[in-house]
Design a protein around this motif. Structure first.
Motif, PDB file in Angstrom:
ATOM      1  N   VAL A 222       1.090  -1.203   0.123  1.00 56.72           N
ATOM      2  CA  VAL A 222      -0.088  -0.009  -0.022  1.00 56.72           C
ATOM      3  C   VAL A 222       0.936   1.158  -0.014  1.00 56.72           C
ATOM      4  N   THR A 223       0.537   2.245  -0.521  1.00 57.99           N
ATOM      5  CA  THR A 223       1.122   3.501  -0.654  1.00 57.99           C
ATOM      6  C   THR A 223       0.470   4.495   0.176  1.00 57.99           C
ATOM      7  N   THR A 224      -0.560   4.508   0.772  1.00 63.12           N
ATOM      8  CA  THR A 224      -0.917   5.092   1.907  1.00 63.12           C
ATOM      9  C   THR A 224      -1.581   4.449   3.084  1.00 63.12           C
ATOM     10  N   SER A 225      -1.760   4.762   4.340  1.00 65.51           N
ATOM     11  CA  SER A 225      -2.174   4.108   5.433  1.00 65.51           C
ATOM     12  C   SER A 225      -2.659   5.171   6.364  1.00 65.51           C
ATOM     13  N   VAL A 226      -3.491   4.680   7.469  1.00 71.38           N
ATOM     14  CA  VAL A 226      -4.184   5.553   8.419  1.00 71.38           C
ATOM     15  C   VAL A 226      -2.762   6.257   9.178  1.00 71.38           C
ATOM     16  N   ARG A 227      -1.858   5.432   9.425  1.00 70.90           N
ATOM     17  CA  ARG A 227      -0.506   6.042  10.161  1.00 70.90           C
ATOM     18  C   ARG A 227       0.322   7.251   9.398  1.00 70.90           C
ATOM     19  N   THR A 228       0.354   6.794   8.017  1.00 68.61           N
ATOM     20  CA  THR A 228       1.202   7.757   7.466  1.00 68.61           C
ATOM     21  C   THR A 228       0.539   8.625   6.275  1.00 68.61           C
ATOM     22  N   ALA A 229      -0.662   8.430   5.845  1.00 72.22           N
ATOM     23  CA  ALA A 229      -1.294   9.543   4.877  1.00 72.22           C
ATOM     24  C   ALA A 229      -1.388  10.869   5.194  1.00 72.22           C
ATOM     25  N   GLY A 230      -0.963  11.662   4.350  1.00 72.46           N
ATOM     26  CA  GLY A 230      -1.486  13.300   4.408  1.00 72.46           C
ATOM     27  C   GLY A 230      -2.720  13.292   4.378  1.00 72.46           C
ATOM     28  N   GLU A 231      -3.546  14.541   4.608  1.00 74.36           N
ATOM     29  CA  GLU A 231      -4.738  14.825   4.349  1.00 74.36           C
ATOM     30  C   GLU A 231      -5.089  14.770   2.897  1.00 74.36           C
ATOM     31  N   HIS A 232      -4.187  15.375   2.132  1.00 74.06           N
ATOM     32  CA  HIS A 232      -4.174  15.468   0.557  1.00 74.06           C
ATOM     33  C   HIS A 232      -4.131  14.142  -0.190  1.00 74.06           C
ATOM     34  N   GLU A 233      -3.712  13.062   0.611  1.00 76.44           N
ATOM     35  CA  GLU A 233      -3.643  11.833   0.087  1.00 76.44           C
ATOM     36  C   GLU A 233      -4.846  11.080   0.152  1.00 76.44           C
ATOM     37  N   ILE A 234      -5.709  11.347   1.177  1.00 74.07           N
ATOM     38  CA  ILE A 234      -6.738  10.472   1.465  1.00 74.07           C
ATOM     39  C   ILE A 234      -7.975  10.378   0.229  1.00 74.07           C
ATOM     40  N   GLY A 235      -8.313   9.601  -0.282  1.00 76.35           N
ATOM     41  CA  GLY A 235      -9.229   9.237  -1.350  1.00 76.35           C
ATOM     42  C   GLY A 235     -10.550   9.676  -0.827  1.00 76.35           C
ATOM     43  N   THR A 236     -11.274  10.110  -1.757  1.00 73.35           N
ATOM     44  CA  THR A 236     -12.728  10.588  -1.510  1.00 73.35           C
ATOM     45  C   THR A 236     -13.681  10.220  -2.898  1.00 73.35           C
ATOM     46  N   ALA A 237     -15.097   9.967  -2.529  1.00 75.20           N
ATOM     47  CA  ALA A 237     -15.883   9.597  -3.390  1.00 75.20           C
ATOM     48  C   ALA A 237     -17.341   9.828  -2.865  1.00 75.20           C
ATOM     49  N   THR A 238     -18.342   9.943  -3.646  1.00 74.72           N
ATOM     50  CA  THR A 238     -19.723  10.039  -3.282  1.00 74.72           C
ATOM     51  C   THR A 238     -20.591   9.132  -3.852  1.00 74.72           C
ATOM     52  N   VAL A 239     -21.299   8.538  -2.920  1.00 78.00           N
ATOM     53  CA  VAL A 239     -22.300   7.519  -3.232  1.00 78.00           C
ATOM     54  C   VAL A 239     -23.808   8.083  -3.378  1.00 78.00           C
ATOM     55  N   THR A 240     -24.474   8.460  -4.340  1.00 78.60           N
ATOM     56  CA  THR A 240     -25.733   9.402  -4.031  1.00 78.60           C
ATOM     57  C   THR A 240     -27.161   8.396  -3.918  1.00 78.60           C
ATOM     58  N   THR A 241     -26.985   7.170  -4.719  1.00 80.34           N
ATOM     59  CA  THR A 241     -27.982   6.340  -4.605  1.00 80.34           C
ATOM     60  C   THR A 241     -27.945   5.086  -4.041  1.00 80.34           C
ATOM     61  N   GLY A 242     -28.656   4.199  -3.710  1.00 77.96           N
ATOM     62  CA  GLY A 242     -28.656   2.827  -3.433  1.00 77.96           C
ATOM     63  C   GLY A 242     -27.909   2.610  -2.133  1.00 77.96           C
ATOM     64  N   GLY A 243     -27.426   1.295  -2.083  1.00 79.94           N
ATOM     65  CA  GLY A 243     -26.779   0.799  -0.999  1.00 79.94           C
ATOM     66  C   GLY A 243     -24.968   0.824  -1.063  1.00 79.94           C
ATOM     67  N   LEU A 244     -24.492   0.220   0.054  1.00 80.29           N
ATOM     68  CA  LEU A 244     -23.120   0.074  -0.140  1.00 80.29           C
ATOM     69  C   LEU A 244     -22.528  -1.133   0.244  1.00 80.29           C
ATOM     70  N   LEU A 245     -21.172  -1.504  -0.049  1.00 79.51           N
ATOM     71  CA  LEU A 245     -20.706  -2.531   0.384  1.00 79.51           C
ATOM     72  C   LEU A 245     -19.285  -2.100   0.681  1.00 79.51           C
ATOM     73  N   LEU A 246     -18.555  -2.258   1.975  1.00 76.09           N
ATOM     74  CA  LEU A 246     -17.392  -1.976   2.294  1.00 76.09           C
ATOM     75  C   LEU A 246     -16.661  -3.400   2.583  1.00 76.09           C
ATOM     76  N   THR A 247     -15.523  -3.560   2.009  1.00 73.56           N
ATOM     77  CA  THR A 247     -14.554  -4.931   1.987  1.00 73.56           C
ATOM     78  C   THR A 247     -13.173  -4.759   2.207  1.00 73.56           C
ATOM     79  N   SER A 248     -12.602  -5.469   3.010  1.00 67.75           N
ATOM     80  CA  SER A 248     -11.261  -5.766   3.207  1.00 67.75           C
ATOM     81  C   SER A 248     -10.605  -6.604   2.034  1.00 67.75           C
ATOM     82  N   ASP A 249      -9.361  -6.507   1.937  1.00 65.94           N
ATOM     83  CA  ASP A 249      -9.047  -7.273   0.594  1.00 65.94           C
ATOM     84  C   ASP A 249      -9.218  -8.626   0.660  1.00 65.94           C
ATOM     85  N   GLY A 250      -9.346  -9.151   1.797  1.00 67.07           N
ATOM     86  CA  GLY A 250      -9.532 -10.654   1.812  1.00 67.07           C
ATOM     87  C   GLY A 250     -10.883 -11.052   1.210  1.00 67.07           C
ATOM     88  N   VAL A 251     -11.733 -10.189   1.014  1.00 64.80           N
ATOM     89  CA  VAL A 251     -13.022 -10.508   0.183  1.00 64.80           C
ATOM     90  C   VAL A 251     -12.911 -10.183  -1.306  1.00 64.80           C
TER      91      VAL A 251
END
Length: 232
Positions: A146-175
């Motif tokens: 990984v190139t970013t992590s909780v410990r190391t990421a600068g604020e500008h490195e945090i990825g962002t997105a928006t979901v406007t409809t429907g549901g969500l699925l959050l997964t770890s890479d084991g999934v």
């Protein structure tokens, strides 16, 4: 009062000594704020599991109104303040009037799904993705760096997105590094046990990592909530 969505969480330990995944949710009683968080510890060590639990705990205690990026930064502050050497990747989803604000570091993922299709909305922060973006050859090992992590990421490195409809699925890479998109969509068609089936199927198909999922139903979905066993 806004209607709360239904959600379902599950986690399974793969062929590792420790389950370093963690997941959590906080929902305000009036339905105005919901935070979902999923973390995956870096490495197979108790310190990694502790970092993941610390990040999720801090993220879900952050007021939803502060936004998804602030939620990741709160998790970062908690991990740095913990004094331990562990690290983790993290994805959060914060409910807004428009849908969900997503923020992430590392290779934990968020998908949008509406009962008919599933769409990845995050982009892995990995060496492999960096090389793909620059049209360079990729080796299997790069998928796990990984190139970013909780410990190391600068604020500008945090990825962002928006979901406007429907549901969500959050997964770890084991999934998501074990299951294909069509397989995940087939499992999501069983909303009352989708999270459990996602992690069970990932492990049964030979996944080499721990597997964790949070499934947030689209409007009208009939989901149940299962007690989440925290990482050891």
């Amino acid at each position: 009062m806004r209607d709360l969505p239904h959600w379902h969480t599950a986690s399974a330990q793969g062929p590792r000594k420790h389950n370093a995944d963690a997941a959590g949710t906080y929902a305000a009683a009036d339905g105005t704020g919901i935070v979902f968080a999923l973390a995956d510890g870096v490495g197979d060590h108790p310190n990694a599991a502790y970092a993941a639990r610390t990040a999720v705990s801090a993220a879900t205690r952050t007021a939803a109104g502060r936004g998804a990026v602030a939620t990741v930064l709160a998790a970062q502050g908690a991990v740095l303040a913990s004094g331990g050497p562990g690290d983790c990747v993290l994805v959060v989803a914060v409910r807004t009037d428009e849908g969900y604000g997503i923020a992430w570091v590392g290779d934990a993922r968020a998908y949008a799904w509406d009962g008919y299709s599933v769409r990845q909305v995050t982009k892995d922060h990995t060496l492999a993705q960096y090389f793909r973006d620059h049209e360079q050859p990729v080796t299997p090992r790069m998928e796990h760096v990984v190139t970013t992590s909780v410990r190391t990421a600068g604020e500008h490195e945090i990825g962002t997105a928006t979901v406007t409809t429907g549901g969500l699925l959050l997964t770890s890479d084991g999934v998501h590094k074990t299951l294909s998109g069509p397989t995940m969509l087939d499992i999501l068609a069983m909303p009352d046990r989708a999270a459990t089936e996602l992690v069970r199927t990932a492990i049964s198909l030979g996944g080499s990592d721990n597997a964790t999922a949070i499934v947030v139903g689209p409007p009208g979905a009939d989901l149940t909530t299962e007690k989440f066993r925290v990482a050891a």
